[in-house]
Write a protein that holds these residues in place. Structure first.
Motif, PDB file in Angstrom:
ATOM      1  N   ASP A 179       1.903  -2.359  -8.655  1.00 52.20           N
ATOM      2  CA  ASP A 179       0.657  -1.709  -8.219  1.00 52.20           C
ATOM      3  C   ASP A 179       0.875  -0.900  -6.944  1.00 52.20           C
ATOM      4  O   ASP A 179       0.292   0.174  -6.777  1.00 52.20           O
ATOM      5  CB  ASP A 179      -0.439  -2.752  -7.977  1.00 52.20           C
ATOM      6  CG  ASP A 179      -0.981  -3.339  -9.280  1.00 52.20           C
ATOM      7  OD1 ASP A 179      -0.687  -2.769 -10.349  1.00 52.20           O
ATOM      8  OD2 ASP A 179      -1.682  -4.365  -9.222  1.00 52.20           O
ATOM      9  N   ALA A 180       1.701  -1.397  -6.050  1.00 52.59           N
ATOM     10  CA  ALA A 180       1.992  -0.688  -4.803  1.00 52.59           C
ATOM     11  C   ALA A 180       2.840   0.554  -5.051  1.00 52.59           C
ATOM     12  O   ALA A 180       2.834   1.492  -4.248  1.00 52.59           O
ATOM     13  CB  ALA A 180       2.711  -1.618  -3.820  1.00 52.59           C
ATOM     14  N   THR A 213     -10.528   7.048  -1.494  1.00 53.94           N
ATOM     15  CA  THR A 213      -9.988   6.224  -0.412  1.00 53.94           C
ATOM     16  C   THR A 213     -11.142   5.500   0.287  1.00 53.94           C
ATOM     17  O   THR A 213     -12.292   5.944   0.199  1.00 53.94           O
ATOM     18  CB  THR A 213      -9.239   7.084   0.628  1.00 53.94           C
ATOM     19  OG1 THR A 213     -10.154   8.050   1.169  1.00 53.94           O
ATOM     20  CG2 THR A 213      -8.047   7.792   0.012  1.00 53.94           C
ATOM     21  N   SER A 269      -0.865   8.399  -7.275  1.00 53.96           N
ATOM     22  CA  SER A 269      -1.829   9.288  -7.919  1.00 53.96           C
ATOM     23  C   SER A 269      -1.404  10.728  -7.677  1.00 53.96           C
ATOM     24  O   SER A 269      -1.208  11.122  -6.522  1.00 53.96           O
ATOM     25  CB  SER A 269      -3.225   9.073  -7.333  1.00 53.96           C
ATOM     26  OG  SER A 269      -3.651   7.751  -7.520  1.00 53.96           O
ATOM     27  N   ALA A 315      -9.671  -3.627   0.962  1.00 53.27           N
ATOM     28  CA  ALA A 315      -8.703  -3.161  -0.038  1.00 53.27           C
ATOM     29  C   ALA A 315      -7.484  -4.077  -0.057  1.00 53.27           C
ATOM     30  O   ALA A 315      -7.073  -4.622   0.969  1.00 53.27           O
ATOM     31  CB  ALA A 315      -8.284  -1.725   0.273  1.00 53.27           C
ATOM     32  N   SER A 316      -6.901  -4.221  -1.237  1.00 50.93           N
ATOM     33  CA  SER A 316      -5.704  -5.069  -1.370  1.00 50.93           C
ATOM     34  C   SER A 316      -4.502  -4.383  -0.729  1.00 50.93           C
ATOM     35  O   SER A 316      -4.505  -3.173  -0.501  1.00 50.93           O
ATOM     36  CB  SER A 316      -5.413  -5.334  -2.849  1.00 50.93           C
ATOM     37  OG  SER A 316      -4.988  -4.137  -3.483  1.00 50.93           O
ATOM     38  N   SER A 322      -0.345   2.039  -2.195  1.00 49.00           N
ATOM     39  CA  SER A 322      -0.420   3.096  -3.201  1.00 49.00           C
ATOM     40  C   SER A 322      -1.140   4.324  -2.645  1.00 49.00           C
ATOM     41  O   SER A 322      -0.701   5.460  -2.861  1.00 49.00           O
ATOM     42  CB  SER A 322      -1.148   2.574  -4.450  1.00 49.00           C
ATOM     43  OG  SER A 322      -1.338   3.615  -5.382  1.00 49.00           O
ATOM     44  N   LEU A 323      -2.226   4.105  -1.923  1.00 48.80           N
ATOM     45  CA  LEU A 323      -2.972   5.223  -1.333  1.00 48.80           C
ATOM     46  C   LEU A 323      -2.135   5.962  -0.287  1.00 48.80           C
ATOM     47  O   LEU A 323      -2.106   7.197  -0.269  1.00 48.80           O
ATOM     48  CB  LEU A 323      -4.269   4.709  -0.691  1.00 48.80           C
ATOM     49  CG  LEU A 323      -5.365   4.252  -1.653  1.00 48.80           C
ATOM     50  CD1 LEU A 323      -6.475   3.535  -0.897  1.00 48.80           C
ATOM     51  CD2 LEU A 323      -5.917   5.424  -2.444  1.00 48.80           C
ATOM     52  N   SER A 354       7.413  -0.458  -1.025  1.00 45.76           N
ATOM     53  CA  SER A 354       6.552  -0.667  -2.189  1.00 45.76           C
ATOM     54  C   SER A 354       7.298  -1.396  -3.303  1.00 45.76           C
ATOM     55  O   SER A 354       6.697  -2.151  -4.062  1.00 45.76           O
ATOM     56  CB  SER A 354       6.003   0.664  -2.711  1.00 45.76           C
ATOM     57  OG  SER A 354       7.047   1.494  -3.185  1.00 45.76           O
ATOM     58  N   THR A 411     -11.611  -0.390   4.191  1.00 48.85           N
ATOM     59  CA  THR A 411     -10.150  -0.455   4.317  1.00 48.85           C
ATOM     60  C   THR A 411      -9.685  -1.899   4.368  1.00 48.85           C
ATOM     61  O   THR A 411      -8.717  -2.281   3.712  1.00 48.85           O
ATOM     62  CB  THR A 411      -9.674   0.301   5.574  1.00 48.85           C
ATOM     63  OG1 THR A 411     -10.111   1.657   5.496  1.00 48.85           O
ATOM     64  CG2 THR A 411      -8.159   0.261   5.702  1.00 48.85           C
ATOM     65  N   SER A 422      -1.573  -3.873  -2.088  1.00 55.55           N
ATOM     66  CA  SER A 422      -0.946  -2.922  -3.017  1.00 55.55           C
ATOM     67  C   SER A 422      -1.769  -1.633  -3.119  1.00 55.55           C
ATOM     68  O   SER A 422      -1.201  -0.545  -3.238  1.00 55.55           O
ATOM     69  CB  SER A 422      -0.756  -3.559  -4.400  1.00 55.55           C
ATOM     70  OG  SER A 422      -1.979  -4.029  -4.913  1.00 55.55           O
ATOM     71  N   ALA A 423      -3.105  -1.751  -3.039  1.00 60.92           N
ATOM     72  CA  ALA A 423      -3.950  -0.549  -3.097  1.00 60.92           C
ATOM     73  C   ALA A 423      -3.720   0.329  -1.873  1.00 60.92           C
ATOM     74  O   ALA A 423      -3.605   1.557  -1.990  1.00 60.92           O
ATOM     75  CB  ALA A 423      -5.424  -0.942  -3.192  1.00 60.92           C
TER      76      ALA A 423
END
Length: 201
Positions: free
Chosen positions: A142-143, A66, A147, A76-77, A83-84, A136, A73, A79-80
């Motif tokens: 991607d969003a 992260t 993980s 970051a995109s 997702s996180l 999302s 922060t 979508s990233a």
């Protein structure tokens, strides 16, 4: 016959929610998500203060890469960040149940208050997870990526008072850390959605 009516009623409710969610803008969804995540972080902070928790060293979510600071922060995109946030939230589904189950018999004078806050936290977490699933879906594949961060600490926090309190404290400290990250990511997403110059977020 009654079972068919229940299933039919649930299907109508789900369809109604899908239609309603399509009518809600991304800005509104992000605003609601940010309010939920803020409440989650506030509750986790109150709990760690109540328990006197220390900052954790190695949580079950530590493997997730992260952003380390505000600059990262902001780089970051969208979508990233989504997702996180979803990955961290998903990783707490089982540990929150463990905290809730153990809070009832916790050897601590404030166990009733702690139990109540954890149950409230669980409700906010479930609602936020449902909202982020919808959000999302509007942001692309991607969003929607999550993980896997399995919790392997087991459901038993120990047999003696000190061990139980230490493990409980450790989990709460990890939760506070991760709820802060989720809240930060969603606040950046909300800011980008409402500002005409997202780079100012």
């Amino acid at each position: 016959m009654a079972q068919k009516r229940i299933i039919g009623g649930k299907l109508i409710t789900v369809l109604y929610l899908v239609v309603m969610c399509r009518a809600v803008t991304i800005n509104d969804l992000l605003d609601r998500a940010s309010q939920r995540s803020d409440k989650m972080h506030s509750l986790s902070t109150l709990l760690t203060q109540e328990m006197g928790s220390l900052f954790p060293a190695d949580c079950h979510t530590s493997a997730l890469q992260t952003p380390n600071d505000k600059v990262q922060t902001l780089q970051a995109s969208q979508s990233a960040l989504m997702s996180l946030a979803r990955s961290l939230l998903h990783a707490w589904a089982d540990p929150l149940v463990i905290l809730s189950n153990n809070a009832v018999t916790l050897p601590h004078p404030a166990k009733s208050s702690i139990s109540s806050k954890i149950n409230e936290l669980m409700e906010h977490s479930r609602t936020l997870a449902d909202g982020l699933d919808i959000l999302s879906g509007k942001m692309g594949s991607d969003a929607q990526a999550i993980s896997p961060l399995p919790y392997t600490g087991g459901t038993d926090l120990g047999q003696d008072r000190v061990t139980i309190l230490n493990k409980f404290n450790f989990l709460l400290s990890c939760l506070r850390r991760d709820s802060h990250k989720i809240d930060s990511f969603l606040k950046v997403l909300r800011c980008r959605a409402v500002k005409s110059q997202p780079e100012l977020c």
